[in-house]
Structure formats: C-alpha cells, structure tokens
Design a protein around this motif. Structure first.
Motif, short mmCIF file in Angstrom:
data_model
loop_
_atom_site.label_atom_id
_atom_site.label_comp_id
_atom_site.label_asym_id
_atom_site.label_seq_id
_atom_site.Cartn_x
_atom_site.Cartn_y
_atom_site.Cartn_z
N VAL A 1 2.67 -4.22 5.89
CA VAL A 1 1.32 -4.01 6.78
C VAL A 1 1.70 -3.30 8.25
O VAL A 1 1.11 -2.82 8.79
N ASP A 2 2.86 -3.42 8.36
CA ASP A 2 3.55 -3.23 9.77
C ASP A 2 3.37 -1.76 10.07
O ASP A 2 3.14 -1.20 11.16
N SER A 3 3.51 -0.97 9.03
CA SER A 3 3.45 0.75 9.35
C SER A 3 1.88 0.86 9.79
O SER A 3 1.81 1.68 10.83
N ALA B 1 1.56 -0.52 13.61
CA ALA B 1 2.42 0.06 14.56
C ALA B 1 1.84 1.38 14.65
O ALA B 1 2.14 2.19 15.53
N SER B 2 1.04 1.88 14.05
CA SER B 2 0.15 3.39 14.20
C SER B 2 -0.38 3.59 15.40
O SER B 2 -0.99 2.64 16.02
N ALA B 3 -0.38 4.66 15.88
CA ALA B 3 -0.99 5.18 16.88
C ALA B 3 -2.37 5.49 16.82
O ALA B 3 -3.11 5.60 17.76
N ASN B 4 -2.81 5.78 15.72
CA ASN B 4 -4.18 5.91 15.29
C ASN B 4 -5.15 4.86 15.86
O ASN B 4 -4.48 3.66 15.18
N PRO B 5 -6.20 4.86 16.52
CA PRO B 5 -6.79 3.69 17.14
C PRO B 5 -7.54 3.10 15.94
O PRO B 5 -8.11 1.91 15.91
N ASN C 1 0.82 -1.28 0.08
CA ASN C 1 -0.01 -0.07 -0.19
C ASN C 1 0.87 1.18 -0.04
O ASN C 1 0.85 2.08 1.04
N ARG C 2 1.80 1.44 -1.02
CA ARG C 2 2.58 2.52 -0.97
C ARG C 2 3.08 2.60 -2.67
O ARG C 2 3.68 1.95 -3.04
#
Ligand SMILES: [Zn+2]
Ligand SMILES: [Zn+2]
Length: 675
Positions: A502-504, A507-511, A369-370
């Motif tokens: 998919v890790d980014s 690991a995201s802080a966005n709930p 996804n980039r």
C-alpha cells in the motif's frame, strides 16, 4: 402556401454547434428525432435539437436534410438538456455528446435492412423461466429510515447512502426500487454500477427481486445489438430497470423516477477518453433535471460528495450497524517491514497470521494491487532494466506466458534468456506481482488451496464468477489478488486479510492517492469477519504513523474524510477549487510543451479579462508518466474558485485553442482525477 421549416441538427463533429437544414415539403420533424444530413462531403446521422420557421442564414443556401428517421420516437427533453449540459460543461459540441453516446445502431446511417433490424431489436428476448423470485428480508431500523427518507422525498433529492461494508446497502436500494415501482407502475429506474463483471451477485439479486419486471443492462461487455436492444427497451418503456456501467447514464429514460449510483466513489465512473465525463456527476444532473431522488451509495464516499454532505447540499443516510448480526469489526495490525524483517516479501507476523488462520480452517485474502510476476526484470551484472521501448516505464514480467508486457501501451515480447546488453544469462525479477506472490504462497504452504484473481486470470467470460463461486464453496484456502478481490463479494469464511504494497500509494505525490488508498483499505478490510469469525487485517507498511491508519482501525470513514476536507479547505485544494487540465501529446516532449506554453499564454490573456482575476493558469509540465506508446505527454493545470467561473473561462479558452494550428494532439479534461 406553405411556410418553410428549418431544423438545427447536432452532429458528432468536434466542437461543432448544431447545423441548420431545410425541412423537405410535407415532412414533420420533431425535436429529439434523428435525421440523416449532409456534412461537407459526408452524410451523418444527427439529432434534431430545434424546429423553427426562422433561419439565421439565407434560406436559399440552406440544404435540406436527406432523411428523417421517424421510426424511433423522439428522445425526451430531459435527455436533450442533459447532453447539452454535458457538452457545455465538458467543452465539446452538443452532437459529440448526444450522438457519440448512442448505441452504434442509432448513430450509424440506416442500412437497407434498417426497418427489419429495428423490428428485431424490439422483439423481447427475455426468458422468464430461470429466475426464481426471492422474498425481501425485514430491514433493521436504520435501513427502514433510509428507505423512507428517499421514497417520501418529492422532487430532486440527492442522498448519500453511507454504510460500512456489510451494512446492507443493497437491501436498501432494492427496497427503495420496489417502493418506487409500486407507487408508480410506469416508473423507470437507472441503476449504475462501476464494473458489471464484478457485480454478478448484485445483478442476480435485482433479477430475482424484480422477477415480474423487465430488467435490462448496458455495458461494454455487450454486443452492439444487445446494447441497441437494451437502449430501445428503456426508450420505449418496455423495460423498467436499467443496470449499467457509466455509459448507461446516456440512456433515454422517459419515465425516469429514481437513480441509484452504487460505489459512487469508484474511479470507473470517470471516462478516461472521449468526452471525459463523470457518470456520477451527470447522474446527479439528470436527477436534478428530472426532479427525482438520486442515491449515491458507498462505504467510502468520494471526497466531493462528502463535502456536499458537510455543506448541506446532499443529505446523508448512515448505516452504522452491520446488517448481518454475526458480523464483527476487524482488528487492524500494522507490520513494519523495516522492523519485522521479510522472508520472500512477507513479514514473519504476516506468515504467522496466515498459518493460524489455515490451522483453524479459515480463509485468507492476500491483497496486492500489482498484477504480473514482477514489475521489472533486471540484469544483476550490468544493471539493464526491462523498460518498455514505447513508454517511460518498465514492462512487467509475466511468468505464466513467459512474456514482458507493458501495462500502459500493451507492448509485449517473449522474455529473453540473456541480457540484451551484456549477454548475462541470469536475469532476475525485482519485486513481486500477484503471480510471484501466488508462487511464494504455494512454496510456503504447499498443502493450501490457493486461487489468484486478477485481470489476467479473469479474461474469459464468467471466469471471475467461477473463481468467486469456488471461494464461496470453501474450495479455496488462500485467495490472492488485486483490488478485484475486494469488490463487493460476501465471503463467509474469511478471517484474515493481508495487505501488501500500500506504500506506493501512500508515498504518491498525487493528492487523490490518499483517498484511493483509504477506499481500497476499507474495501479490502470489509471482506473479513462476515460470519462472526474474529477478523484480522494486517497491513505491511512503513507509514504506520499516518492518520489514515487511525481512521482505518476505527473503521471510520468520517474521521478520515473530515480530517482530509479540513486540510483541503486550508490548502484551497479540490473540492474547494475547481480544476481543468489541458493535456497534449506529440512525438517529442518539446512539441507538447511548446503547444501548452502557447495555450497558457492564450489562457492568461482570457484570465485577465475576467473579474477578480481569479483564474490561475499554472506552468506546463511533463506528465509524471511522460512517454506512453511513443507519445510524449505534458499537461497544463487551470484552477478556479468555482465551477461557474471555470466554465466561463474554459468556453473562451477552448474556442481559442480550436483556432491554434498545430500537429500536437490535445484534450481538455474538466474535474481531472490525476493532476
Ligand atoms: Zn546485463
Ligand atoms: Zn509501453
């Protein structure tokens, strides 16, 4: 003696309540008609929302409206009620919602050729020939039950149609539509889709199935004229089915009898600017006002809808079986790049899986996804990075056109041959986007036919469709792309799906990122195993121990959603609380923060007057991506125990904010998706 008549007219001016005008003698305006009115020194087209013999102002000071636009029949009460609700809920003027969401033809002042243009819009351009009707297939028991539940329902009924990919949701929609139309010949149907360009198959199916009906569409890809034509065809009941993106929720549909929202969890239903409405939520409101059923379909329903299923507000219709009998559930393999070392970004197990599939002449999807070639360019000798000059982020290296492009503000420049700081000639790309991945794959498998699908390869009209056709025709061995490859396409020969990066998201802080990651993974994995081939999903991740992967392995949305909702309930997080976000931007972050500090102070004072003191006003903070297009952005979060108390607070707060004299640009978003 004739009595004076007055109208109230909603005009598209921020925060403005409907304005009063006098009705010129002999005219008979009707609520829901448009008229031209003077607003300050301007003339605008507005919507008449009230006709009355009374006026709260001195009648001699009330100006008459300039022109009644009676050539188009009035919009109906349900439409007026819906736009009024949206205005109050999302904190805008009624006219901002009502007028801004009409096709430009109906909100612009009539030109000299107005009547002629109107006639042209009414001329049906529909060519009936090319559409060959299809025969509906026989439904399985689950599908039949779902259809019956909806069509037998009287009055407002919100249904969540939850079906794994390949379970035949679309057939259920089509059967419900057919039944609704056969029971009521005048019925009209609103069918919302996330992105129309990605759903040509669906559109084609609707056209073929309802070849004897008039189907129109509304989306941003249409010209202004085409939009006006579709809008008018629904408004004047010449069309029965409207297929459209989120903007279609604002169509006036006098005989609205059914609403379908496909992929109801999709983020594109939420408007990112203007009135930041959720088309899904407004569709539910419309169904409520029109007292009709609404079907919210998804393999991974939004967490909001699932909470309403759990509380019994929405009824769930589950499709467990895959409708295509030969379809099989894929197996999941998690590959840890720390253990299984990578070569050109791919773990050896991933490479082996692709090799095996290719040797069996099966198709492979590699999902990343980039887009672009590399997310950043760097100078290995001095550490220079390709930051965007206008944003606090990197500009992405696009090798195909030799440019650095910022995906946030659109800034673009030719890629430099030497480091701008130290002059070093060896700039190096870091990380991989879909372009670089495509290059890697063709180096590893020079014989394989590789096709990339992302926003860069599908800018031309129909290019996405052509690419997908090539996959269907078996002309592609490896399909590489962004989330676009996952949207609703039935690929027959795909046996292996590879998921990278998919890790980014994990690991995201966005709930919200967990929900999105899960929806993406389910959607991507649904691409494999359609035609009885044994199917394999390989996910390259360092977070293999996360519960999200247990749910994915079992292809169980319920398992994921139930656990997430339990967690959210314990934490008192959305959807168990309601939120609003005040966002501010200015040339300097201090200005944004200063404004928000003042707004927070105003908010505190209002919160103190409310019962239970249940409104939480959080501290203003800079946004995660602080600078975009030379604007420095900050945000202030408001949390309330219910939508009702949030609305009471927001109404007062919004009015107070309008009074603040500031150069800072600000906007309130209700039910924000990114906090
Ligand atoms: Zn350098
Ligand atoms: Zn930028």
């Amino acid at each position: 003696m004739s009595l004076d008549l007055f109208v109230k007219v909603a005009v598209d001016v921020p925060g403005l309540a409907p304005l009063s005008y006098k009705v010129p003698n002999g005219e008979e305006p009707v609520v829901g008609m448009r008229c031209v009115v003077p607003v300050g020194r301007r003339e605008m087209v507005g919507m008449i929302v009230e006709v009355s013999q009374h006026c709260e102002y001195d009648p001699s000071k009330v100006k008459p409206y300039r022109q009644l636009l009676s050539e188009v029949s009035p919009v109906n009460d349900e439409w007026l009620a819906m736009t009024r609700f949206a205005a109050e809920y999302y904190q805008h003027g009624w006219g901002e919602v009502a007028m801004a969401n009409l096709p430009s033809f109906f909100r612009a002042k009539p030109r000299p050729q107005y009547l002629k243009s109107l006639e042209r819009l009414r001329e049906s351009k529909r060519v009936k020939v090319s559409v060959k009707p299809d025969t509906p297939p026989v439904l399985n028991d689950e599908q039949q039950e779902a259809v019956k539940a909806v069509v037998d329902h009287k009055g407002f009924g919100p249904f969540v149609l939850h079906g794994v990919t390949g379970s035949g949701k679309t057939e259920v929609y089509l059967h419900i539509m057919a039944e609704v139309l056969s029971r009521n010949p005048n019925a009209q149907i609103l069918f919302l889709v996330p992105e129309i360009n990605l759903t040509p198959q669906l559109q084609g199916r609707i056209l073929r199935r309802f070849a004897d009906r008039v189907v129109v569409s509304l989306h941003s890809g249409l010209s202004a004229g085409e939009r006006a034509r579709s809008w008018l065809a629904m408004h004047e009941c010449r069309a029965q089915i409207l297929v459209g993106t989120r903007m279609a929720v604002f169509a006036n549909i006098p005989h609205l009898d059914l609403i379908i929202v496909d992929e109801e969890h999709d983020l594109s239903y939420k408007a990112g600017d203007g009135i930041r409405y959720s088309a899904r939520d407004l569709a539910v409101k419309r169904a409520h006002l029109a007292k009709i059923p609404i079907v919210l379909g998804s393999a991974t329903p939004s967490i909001e809808s699932w909470a309403k299923v759990q509380s019994g507000t929405y009824r769930v219709l589950t499709l467990r079986e895959r409708a295509i009998k030969t379809a099989v559930m894929p197996t999941l393999e998690l590959v840890d790049p720390r253990v299984d070392k990578t070569h050109k970004g791919l773990c050896s197990r991933v490479i082996k899986a692709v090799e095996q599939a290719l040797s069996r002449k099966e198709q492979v999807i590699v999902f990343l996804n980039r887009r672009g070639y590399a997310p950043v360019l760097t100078c290995p000798s001095c550490g220079w990075l390709s930051t965007c000059p206008h944003c606090s982020t990197y500009s992405v290296y696009h090798k195909s056109n030799g440019r650095l492009i910022c995906h946030h503000c659109g800034w673009s420049a030719p890629v430099m041959h030497h480091c701008p700081d130290c002059g070093n000639a060896d700039l190096a790309p870091v990380g991989a986007g879909t372009q670089r991945l495509e290059e890697t794959l063709s180096q590893l498998w020079p014989e394989a036919r590789i096709l990339r699908i992302d926003r860069d390869t599908t800018q031309r009209k129909d290019s996405a469709q052509k690419a997908f056709d090539a996959v269907h025709a078996g002309e592609v061995d490896i399909l590489v792309g962004t989330q676009m490859v996952a949207k609703g396409h039935d690929f027959q020969r795909v046996s292996t799906v590879i998921v990278l990066n998919v890790d980014s998201q994990l690991a995201s802080a966005n709930p919200r990122s967990q929900e999105r990651a899960f929806a993406n993974l389910m959607q991507v994995s649904g691409r494999a195993g359609r035609a009885g081939l044994s199917a394999k999903i390989l996910v390259q991740t360092r977070f293999g121990d996360r519960p999200i992967f247990d749910a994915l392995a079992r292809q169980s949305y319920e398992m994921f959603a139930d656990a997430l909702l339990k967690e959210r309930r314990n934490e008192g997080a959305v959807p168990f609380v309601s939120q609003a976000l005040l966002m501010a931007d200015a040339p300097h972050i201090n200005q944004s923060l200063e404004f928000l500090q003042h707004a927070a102070h105003l908010g505190e004072r209002i919160a103190e007057t409310m019962p239970e003191r249940e409104i939480v006003v959080f501290d203003p903070i800079p946004m995660a991506l602080m600078r975009v297009a030379d604007k420095e952005r900050a945000q202030l979060l408001i949390e309330a125990p219910s939508k009702a108390s949030l609305n009471v607070f927001l109404r007062q707060w919004y009015r107070a904010l309008l009074e603040v004299k500031t150069n800072v640009h600000w906007v309130v978003e209700v039910d924000p998706m990114d906090v």
